[in-house]
Design a protein around this motif. Structure first.
Motif, PDB file in Angstrom:
ATOM      1  N   VAL A 173       0.858  -1.182   0.000  1.00  0.00           N
ATOM      2  CA  VAL A 173       0.000   0.000   0.000  1.00  0.00           C
ATOM      3  C   VAL A 173       0.894   1.232   0.000  1.00  0.00           C
ATOM      4  N   PRO A 174       0.385   2.381  -0.430  1.00  0.00           N
ATOM      5  CA  PRO A 174       1.213   3.597  -0.485  1.00  0.00           C
ATOM      6  C   PRO A 174       1.799   3.946   0.887  1.00  0.00           C
ATOM      7  N   THR A 175       3.060   4.349   0.872  1.00  0.00           N
ATOM      8  CA  THR A 175       3.708   4.765   2.111  1.00  0.00           C
ATOM      9  C   THR A 175       2.934   5.912   2.748  1.00  0.00           C
ATOM     10  N   GLY A 176       2.622   5.765   4.013  1.00  0.00           N
ATOM     11  CA  GLY A 176       1.838   6.758   4.727  1.00  0.00           C
ATOM     12  C   GLY A 176       0.405   6.334   4.937  1.00  0.00           C
ATOM     13  N   GLN A 177      -0.057   5.392   4.141  1.00  0.00           N
ATOM     14  CA  GLN A 177      -1.428   4.891   4.311  1.00  0.00           C
ATOM     15  C   GLN A 177      -1.489   3.941   5.498  1.00  0.00           C
ATOM     16  N   GLN A 178      -2.420   4.153   6.404  1.00  0.00           N
ATOM     17  CA  GLN A 178      -2.549   3.300   7.579  1.00  0.00           C
ATOM     18  C   GLN A 178      -3.296   2.021   7.222  1.00  0.00           C
ATOM     19  N   VAL A 179      -2.761   0.905   7.712  1.00  0.00           N
ATOM     20  CA  VAL A 179      -3.393  -0.396   7.519  1.00  0.00           C
ATOM     21  C   VAL A 179      -4.116  -0.776   8.801  1.00  0.00           C
ATOM     22  N   SER A 180      -5.299  -1.326   8.676  1.00  0.00           N
ATOM     23  CA  SER A 180      -6.067  -1.748   9.854  1.00  0.00           C
ATOM     24  C   SER A 180      -5.709  -3.196  10.195  1.00  0.00           C
ATOM     25  N   TYR A 181      -4.732  -3.354  11.064  1.00  0.00           N
ATOM     26  CA  TYR A 181      -4.337  -4.696  11.504  1.00  0.00           C
ATOM     27  C   TYR A 181      -5.292  -5.179  12.591  1.00  0.00           C
ATOM     28  N   LYS A 182      -5.421  -6.488  12.713  1.00  0.00           N
ATOM     29  CA  LYS A 182      -6.392  -7.069  13.636  1.00  0.00           C
ATOM     30  C   LYS A 182      -5.765  -7.708  14.866  1.00  0.00           C
ATOM     31  N   ASP A 183      -4.436  -7.856  14.847  1.00  0.00           N
ATOM     32  CA  ASP A 183      -3.771  -8.562  15.945  1.00  0.00           C
ATOM     33  C   ASP A 183      -2.869  -7.626  16.738  1.00  0.00           C
ATOM     34  N   ALA A 184      -2.668  -7.983  17.999  1.00  0.00           N
ATOM     35  CA  ALA A 184      -1.820  -7.184  18.887  1.00  0.00           C
ATOM     36  C   ALA A 184      -0.681  -8.063  19.432  1.00  0.00           C
ATOM     37  N   PRO A 185       0.484  -7.970  18.822  1.00  0.00           N
ATOM     38  CA  PRO A 185       0.851  -7.161  17.662  1.00  0.00           C
ATOM     39  C   PRO A 185       0.594  -7.921  16.362  1.00  0.00           C
ATOM     40  N   PRO A 186       0.600  -7.245  15.223  1.00  0.00           N
ATOM     41  CA  PRO A 186       0.403  -7.940  13.952  1.00  0.00           C
ATOM     42  C   PRO A 186       1.649  -8.724  13.553  1.00  0.00           C
ATOM     43  N   ALA A 187       1.425  -9.819  12.812  1.00  0.00           N
ATOM     44  CA  ALA A 187       2.540 -10.624  12.316  1.00  0.00           C
ATOM     45  C   ALA A 187       2.570 -10.643  10.795  1.00  0.00           C
ATOM     46  N   PHE A 188       1.485 -10.211  10.167  1.00  0.00           N
ATOM     47  CA  PHE A 188       1.388 -10.251   8.709  1.00  0.00           C
ATOM     48  C   PHE A 188       0.367  -9.220   8.245  1.00  0.00           C
ATOM     49  N   GLY A 189       0.279  -9.075   6.928  1.00  0.00           N
ATOM     50  CA  GLY A 189      -0.730  -8.185   6.361  1.00  0.00           C
ATOM     51  C   GLY A 189      -0.171  -7.246   5.309  1.00  0.00           C
ATOM     52  N   PRO A 190      -1.004  -6.407   4.721  1.00  0.00           N
ATOM     53  CA  PRO A 190      -0.543  -5.391   3.765  1.00  0.00           C
ATOM     54  C   PRO A 190       0.496  -4.493   4.439  1.00  0.00           C
TER      55      PRO A 190
ATOM     56  N   ALA B 230       6.014 -10.091  23.381  1.00  0.00           N
ATOM     57  CA  ALA B 230       5.438 -10.940  22.330  1.00  0.00           C
ATOM     58  C   ALA B 230       6.478 -11.190  21.249  1.00  0.00           C
ATOM     59  N   PHE B 231       6.530 -12.428  20.740  1.00  0.00           N
ATOM     60  CA  PHE B 231       7.350 -12.765  19.581  1.00  0.00           C
ATOM     61  C   PHE B 231       6.398 -12.998  18.400  1.00  0.00           C
ATOM     62  N   THR B 232       6.755 -12.493  17.228  1.00  0.00           N
ATOM     63  CA  THR B 232       5.935 -12.741  16.041  1.00  0.00           C
ATOM     64  C   THR B 232       6.802 -13.176  14.864  1.00  0.00           C
ATOM     65  N   HIS B 233       6.182 -13.943  13.945  1.00  0.00           N
ATOM     66  CA  HIS B 233       6.875 -14.402  12.734  1.00  0.00           C
ATOM     67  C   HIS B 233       5.832 -14.713  11.668  1.00  0.00           C
ATOM     68  N   TRP B 234       6.206 -14.552  10.418  1.00  0.00           N
ATOM     69  CA  TRP B 234       5.333 -14.807   9.273  1.00  0.00           C
ATOM     70  C   TRP B 234       5.984 -15.929   8.467  1.00  0.00           C
ATOM     71  N   ARG B 235       5.294 -17.059   8.334  1.00  0.00           N
ATOM     72  CA  ARG B 235       5.916 -18.208   7.681  1.00  0.00           C
ATOM     73  C   ARG B 235       5.058 -18.781   6.556  1.00  0.00           C
ATOM     74  N   VAL B 236       5.720 -19.580   5.708  1.00  0.00           N
ATOM     75  CA  VAL B 236       5.052 -20.312   4.639  1.00  0.00           C
ATOM     76  C   VAL B 236       5.291 -21.798   4.857  1.00  0.00           C
ATOM     77  N   ASP B 237       4.243 -22.584   4.810  1.00  0.00           N
ATOM     78  CA  ASP B 237       4.384 -24.038   4.911  1.00  0.00           C
ATOM     79  C   ASP B 237       4.986 -24.551   3.598  1.00  0.00           C
TER      80      ASP B 237
ATOM     81  N   TYR C  41       1.173 -18.514   7.362  1.00  0.00           N
ATOM     82  CA  TYR C  41       0.688 -18.442   8.739  1.00  0.00           C
ATOM     83  C   TYR C  41       1.426 -17.341   9.499  1.00  0.00           C
ATOM     84  N   GLY C  42       0.731 -16.735  10.435  1.00  0.00           N
ATOM     85  CA  GLY C  42       1.353 -15.842  11.401  1.00  0.00           C
ATOM     86  C   GLY C  42       1.534 -16.620  12.688  1.00  0.00           C
ATOM     87  N   ALA C  43       2.640 -16.400  13.357  1.00  0.00           N
ATOM     88  CA  ALA C  43       2.933 -17.112  14.606  1.00  0.00           C
ATOM     89  C   ALA C  43       3.168 -16.109  15.730  1.00  0.00           C
ATOM     90  N   TRP C  44       2.657 -16.437  16.943  1.00  0.00           N
ATOM     91  CA  TRP C  44       2.797 -15.582  18.124  1.00  0.00           C
ATOM     92  C   TRP C  44       3.190 -16.399  19.338  1.00  0.00           C
TER      93      TRP C  44
END
Length: 253
Positions: free
Chosen positions: A93-110, A207-214, A221-224
């Motif tokens: 997404v354009p730099t400066g545009q806020q993304v609405s993440y759903k997790d605290a904290p987020p691990a993945f997304g736009p 919190a630890f977070t990671h974004w992985r591919v099976d 998957y996002g991992a927490w």
């Protein structure tokens, strides 16, 4: 016989002089007491200002020469690792545009995609609330295989916890000769919690977070993992389980 007028006057002068002497002594003691209190207050103010730095120096020495797994509390202070389906790889997404993440904290997304901004530079391992990149920048780091250690305000206010986190970050940096120990320690702020609409689980401050591919299914998957205290042992185990190579874009910085 009564005292003569001269004798009476001499006696009165003597009494007056004694009163004055006592008053001067009392004033001297009062002045010294005031000076003493002022010195004490000054010492306390200086001591209070210096205490965090002194405590940090002591704690830094405590972790000097240790491995990541030896820093902080035991792994038992952390809960189980959890995962959920992830999306957003390559979704810029354009730099400066806020993304609405759903997790605290987020691990993945736009996320943002701009050189020097998103992803955040690999060499920066530890951030404070005043230096931390935006979430949209950090999620691009996640896409590239970073494990992120997030710490909340409770941990930020604890000198021992912050020193442990800084020590972990320094070890990661010192041992990352090939720039592949993808790790960042960043604060989770009240602003973040407000934007996401939730905070860390009660009693959890790390919190630890990671974004992985099976590799078999190519599903993402996002991992927490949440912890009440900093645990280098838990972090090491988490990073062993989730190496940078399992990320959507592992070989990009």
């Amino acid at each position: 016989m009564g005292k003569s007028s001269k004798t009476a006057k001499a006696d009165r002068r003597q009494v007056i002089e004694e009163i004055r002497r006592k008053q001067k002594g009392a004033q001297r003691r009062q002045g010294m007491a005031i000076v003493g209190v002022c010195v004490l207050v000054a010492v306390l103010i200086i001591g209070a200002a210096a205490y965090p730095k002194v405590r940090e120096m002591i704690d830094t020495q405590k972790w000097k020469g240790k491995s990541v797994a030896e820093i902080g509390a035991k792994a038992s202070v952390c809960g189980d690792v959890t995962e959920k389906d992830a999306t957003g790889s390559g979704d810029h997404v354009p730099t400066g545009q806020q993304v609405s993440y759903k997790d605290a904290p987020p691990a993945f997304g736009p996320h943002w995609n701009e050189a020097g901004i998103a992803p955040a530079p690999i060499a920066d391992r530890f951030y404070t609330s005043s230096s931390r990149p935006e979430l949209e920048s950090l999620i691009h780091n996640s896409e590239h295989g970073y494990t992120i250690l997030w710490y909340d305000q409770h941990a930020a206010d604890d000198t021992g916890e912050i020193t442990a986190i800084k020590s972990i970050a320094k070890i990661m940096d010192a041992n990352d000769t090939n720039q592949r120990l993808k790790f960042k320690a960043v604060p989770w702020t009240a602003k973040d919690a407000k934007e996401v609409g939730k905070d860390f689980p009660k009693g959890q401050h790390i919190a630890f977070t990671h974004w992985r591919v099976d590799p078999k299914t190519q599903k993402q998957y996002g991992a927490w993992q949440y912890c009440s205290d900093v645990s280098g042992a838990a972090l090491q185990s988490f990073m062993d389980k989730y190496p940078f190579t399992d990320a959507p874009e592992p070989y990009a910085y």
